[in-house]
Scaffold this active site. Structure first.
Site, PDB file in Angstrom:
ATOM      1  N   ASP A 406       1.056  -1.175   0.009  1.00 27.96           N
ATOM      2  CA  ASP A 406      -0.467   0.067  -0.226  1.00 27.96           C
ATOM      3  C   ASP A 406       1.381   1.129  -0.109  1.00 27.96           C
ATOM      4  O   ASP A 406       1.669   1.446   0.211  1.00 27.96           O
ATOM      5  CB  ASP A 406      -1.027  -0.007   1.236  1.00 27.96           C
ATOM      6  CG  ASP A 406      -2.104   1.214   1.549  1.00 27.96           C
ATOM      7  OD1 ASP A 406      -2.639   1.954  -0.067  1.00 27.96           O
ATOM      8  OD2 ASP A 406      -2.082   1.676   2.754  1.00 27.96           O
ATOM      9  N   GLU A 409       2.474   5.184  -4.160  1.00 24.80           N
ATOM     10  CA  GLU A 409       2.578   5.932  -5.650  1.00 24.80           C
ATOM     11  C   GLU A 409       4.403   6.308  -5.409  1.00 24.80           C
ATOM     12  O   GLU A 409       4.203   7.081  -6.720  1.00 24.80           O
ATOM     13  CB  GLU A 409       1.798   7.071  -4.884  1.00 24.80           C
ATOM     14  CG  GLU A 409      -0.623   6.196  -5.198  1.00 24.80           C
ATOM     15  CD  GLU A 409      -0.617   5.448  -3.921  1.00 24.80           C
ATOM     16  OE1 GLU A 409       0.124   5.215  -3.081  1.00 24.80           O
ATOM     17  OE2 GLU A 409      -1.093   4.681  -3.920  1.00 24.80           O
ATOM     18  N   ASP A 480      -8.522   3.970  -2.447  1.00 23.36           N
ATOM     19  CA  ASP A 480      -9.958   4.573  -1.033  1.00 23.36           C
ATOM     20  C   ASP A 480     -10.949   4.658  -1.703  1.00 23.36           C
ATOM     21  O   ASP A 480     -11.053   5.588  -2.159  1.00 23.36           O
ATOM     22  CB  ASP A 480      -8.932   4.864  -0.221  1.00 23.36           C
ATOM     23  CG  ASP A 480      -8.102   4.308   0.330  1.00 23.36           C
ATOM     24  OD1 ASP A 480      -7.987   3.723   0.370  1.00 23.36           O
ATOM     25  OD2 ASP A 480      -7.367   5.100   1.506  1.00 23.36           O
TER      26      ASP A 480
HETATM   27  C1  GLC Z   1      -4.385   3.712   2.754  1.00 22.78           C
HETATM   28  C2  GLC Z   1      -5.547   2.395   2.263  1.00 22.78           C
HETATM   29  C3  GLC Z   1      -5.982   1.254   3.230  1.00 22.78           C
HETATM   30  C4  GLC Z   1      -5.962   1.096   3.907  1.00 22.78           C
HETATM   31  C5  GLC Z   1      -5.000   2.269   4.852  1.00 22.78           C
HETATM   32  C6  GLC Z   1      -4.532   1.883   6.636  1.00 22.78           C
HETATM   33  O1  GLC Z   1      -5.911   4.250   3.082  1.00 22.78           O
HETATM   34  O2  GLC Z   1      -5.972   2.320   1.118  1.00 22.78           O
HETATM   35  O3  GLC Z   1      -6.864   0.722   2.410  1.00 22.78           O
HETATM   36  O4  GLC Z   1      -6.689   0.394   5.099  1.00 22.78           O
HETATM   37  O5  GLC Z   1      -4.153   3.040   4.589  1.00 22.78           O
HETATM   38  O6  GLC Z   1      -3.592   1.462   5.782  1.00 22.78           O
END
Ligand code: GLC
Length: 754
Positions: A406, A409, A480
């Protein structure tokens, strides 16, 4: 820019063209894939998307008359002119794609003064693209083009009339079609028009812009902030061939482990072992199948990657092995940012190895992410990827079955990384501007390769940020989203466009991540999720809980019904994964992919195909209990009742909350399994074939669902043929694995089959 065409040289599959002011190159990759390269920045920037030499021996001819160079392959005719204008035709001379020779027409829509005033009120008054980009290609529009692909971009299936940016972006607001960029940069799209179909893939990782006739309906264009002009014209007689050719270049999604196709439950955040235990127990208590529980950032010690929060999640390995005994797999999140924390081993190793990116002054660059002050690994270097890959072992040893990448980017909370932060591309020093869009790609590659070394299983990596080609390493989710109907509506075209952009294994956060889910929304979302390749319910801290049992009995029953349906259809999904690895065709497909001559399919945003045999038309509107469905050519059978419907027509169907219209095409054979509470509960010994009326043939694939033994021949391929009367003949096309104990057939007539 390049001036007049002077001469050319042919060297193997490359045609080097000498112009007045520079050189260009046309490469015949295969008869229907042509690369156009103008080395504006350097001779060759190694592609991140395309690995290995994809050239196939192809017969072609080149001839030059005064102002035009003509290249002919068995499939294409390409004409190159002064200024490196390039036009593509079919072999028999029908124009497919031609460069626009005029200047782009920029119409100032508002005065500078008004723009300032509007900005003061918070409006985005930029409205105009730049006059020209350092790298720019402008193509003529004939007027009937439809545009598909471009990965996860928001909005509708057909992108005509919209413009987008490729710059991996994490913006937590609810998305609309006004968003220009999301988490992924996949600069590939397919143009469909009456006279043909083709794809264009711009292999350039800098920030780039794509305009599909928004600025001017006479042309569409691509512009990038830097790098080479380096693109591929991708031909094919049909849209399916264009997708197959694109994935031939950038790679197909490898066959995943079977359990990854089951249901996944996640939430940011389950904050303790107790939380997770309760979720695991509830699935079994309510008899809702579930295979995977995701551990979000709370499982880590202070959000430090490759650590474990033993205080809340018990000693490393205890919870994962307890879950494993109950049939659960564990997927743990790993962000790229490493906490700036001298004394923390991962940080110390990275500093000692010089693995982190540096600012323009040469100091290790620091920004803020979940763990506070954070530094960023420089994944463009092999040794950094190797190191990161090795780190996966820490989690594998604890009992993790998959890695969730995650924030890659890369996302940073204290402003974006400046363009001049120093990165490497291999041994070459470069900067964030060039490496931003491939950061998530390289991180996923490192994770995938690390898992590959750590154990003999098909690695399971999920990533948020991507570049073209990441499908070789990771499954993706769309980031998200929100628990909003607009997001559910967008989920369908988004997954369809990801699919034809190579990302077959993709999903959305079922139920929505941000905002509060409602029971009705969850019921409708699970109906889409059950047919999405990646089927994961995930939500954010602070929002209402949305596991299947959180609302009422009806919501629980509907969740159970569709999750069970997914488990029943697992062999069909797995067959599609096998097909995808071989051909690149996605699991979830826009109807237009197989019916491109039927104009009714060009803009179908609310229904889709799963493989070629099944059409799903979910209700995507609040309060709706009817659905308008378009069925393309052929006879289609209601999956639940067996009722036949003649295609090439619209139908208004009843679709109360517990119903999602699903159709199966005449002559189809759909393989099913019994419903288990999780893949692995018992071996799947019996295959049940649903035989729909009409003659048909279906090839079914079976293997151990875990490792790479199939690549050494340990798999079965069954060919089933039905003669239209319900009788099925079976032929083993390949036998290398233990076969089913029984293959049963159920002939579908107009009746309740489930
Ligand atoms: C980001 C991710 C989400 C995750 C969060 C905390 O927003 O896109 O899926 O739950 O981070 O890690």
């Amino acid at each position: 820019m390049t001036g007049k065409l002077i001469s050319y040289e042919v060297n193997d599959s490359d045609i080097t063209i000498i112009f007045e002011y520079g050189k260009g190159c046309i490469r015949v990759v295969k008869e229907d894939i042509i690369r156009v390269l103008c080395p504006l920045e350097m001779q060759e920037i190694p592609s991140k998307a395309i690995e290995g030499d994809k050239r196939q021996k192809t017969e072609f001819t080149v001839e030059m008359e005064e102002t035009v160079l003509t290249l002919r392959t068995p499939a294409l005719l390409v004409k190159i002119y002064d200024e490196f204008f390039v036009d593509f035709y079919t072999a028999d001379g029908s124009m497919l794609c031609s460069d626009y020779r005029e200047k782009r027409v920029l119409i100032p829509r508002i005065s500078e003064r008004m723009k300032k005033l509007m900005q003061g009120e918070g409006h985005n008054a930029a409205m105009l693209m730049k006059e020209s980009y350092p790298v720019q290609v402008v193509k003529k529009m004939d007027g009937d083009e439809k545009f598909y692909g471009l990965g996860d971009k928001p909005g509708f299936l057909n992108k005509r009339g919209y413009d987008f940016e490729n710059w991996n972006t994490s913006d937590p607001h609810a998305q609309t079609e006004a968003f220009k960029a999301l988490y992924k940069s996949i600069p590939f799209f397919i143009t469909l028009k009456e006279k043909g179909v083709y794809g264009l893939f711009f292999d350039n990782s800098y920030k780039s812009y794509v305009d599909f006739g928004r600025e001017n309906s006479s042309y569409f264009f691509y512009g990038a902030e830097g790098g080479n002009l380096d693109y591929y014209f991708i031909g094919g007689k049909k849209m399916t061939e264009v997708v197959a050719n694109y994935t031939y270049l950038t790679g197909t999604t490898p066959l995943p482990q079977l359990w990854t196709l089951g249901y996944h439950q996640s939430r940011f955040g389950y904050e303790s072992a107790e939380d997770i235990r309760e979720v695991a127990e509830n699935f079994r208590k309510y008899q809702v199948p579930c295979n995977v529980i995701h551990f979000d950032i709370d499982y880590m010690d202070g959000f430090r990657v490759f650590t474990w929060n033993a205080e809340n999640f018990e000693k490393p390995g205890a919870l994962t092995s307890e879950l494993e005994k109950k049939g659960y797999r564990t997927v743990t999140i790993v962000d790229p940012g490493v906490k700036f924390d001298p004394g923390y081993s991962v940080y110390d190793e990275g500093i000692a190895g010089d693995f982190f990116v540096r600012d323009a002054n040469g100091d290790v660059y620091i920004n803020t992410v979940w763990s506070g002050e954070t530094v960023f690994p420089d994944y463009g270097r092999q040794k950094v990827r190797d190191w990161w890959g090795e780190k996966q072992k820490y989690l594998v040893d604890i009992g993790t079955d998959g890695i969730w990448n995650d924030m890659n980017e890369p996302r940073s909370f204290r402003s974006d990384l400046p363009d001049d932060v120093q990165f490497y591309d291999g041994d070459r020093k470069t900067n964030h501007a060039e490496m931003h869009n491939v950061y998530g790609h390289l991180m996923s590659k490192a994770s995938y390769e690390g898992l590959m070394r750590a154990e003999e299983k098909r690695p399971f990596v999920i990533t948020r940020a991507c570049y073209a080609g990441t499908q070789k390493y990771a499954t993706v989710w769309t980031g998200d989203n929100h628990s909003l109907w607009a997001h559910l509506q967008m989920a369908v075209p988004q997954l369809l466009n990801l699919g034809i952009s190579g990302f077959s294994f993709a999903g959305t956060d079922v139920g929505g991540f941000g905002s509060d889910c409602t029971p009705e929304l969850l019921c409708r979302w699970v109906q889409v999720g059950a047919f999405s390749p990646l089927f994961r319910n995930h939500s954010s801290k602070g929002t209402i809980r949305q596991e299947p049992w959180q609302f009422d009995e009806e919501t629980l029953a509907i969740n159970k019904k569709f999750i069970e349906l997914r488990y029943r259809l697992l062999p069909y999904f797995y067959d599609l994964c096998h097909e995808c690895e071989e051909t690149g065709l996605p699991i979830m497909r826009p109807v237009v992919l197989h019916y491109e001559d039927d104009r009714e399919t060009w803009n179908l945003n609310g229904e889709f195909l799963v493989g070629e045999h099944m059409l799903v038309a979910p209700v995507l509107e609040q309060g709706a209990v009817k659905k308008t469905v378009y069925l393309p050519a052929g006879v289609w059978y209601d999956f639940f009742t067996g009722k036949p419907y003649e295609g090439r027509q619209y139908y208004l169907l009843d679709a109360p909350l517990d119903t999602c219209p699903v159709f199966v095409k005449e002559g189809s054979i759909i393989p099913t399994y019994e419903v288990l509470q999780y893949v692995g509960e018992r071996p799947y010994d019996t295959l049940k074939l649903l035989i729909f009326p009409g003659e048909g043939c279906y090839v079914h694939y079976q293997d151990n669902g875990i490792d790479f033994a199939y690549r050494k021949g340990e798999y079965n391929l069954y060919e089933f043929r039905s003669d239209g009367t319900g009788t099925v003949r079976t032929e083993m096309l390949h036998e290398g694995y233990r076969t089913y104990k029984a293959v049963e057939t159920i002939a579908i007539t107009e009746q309740d089959i489930l």
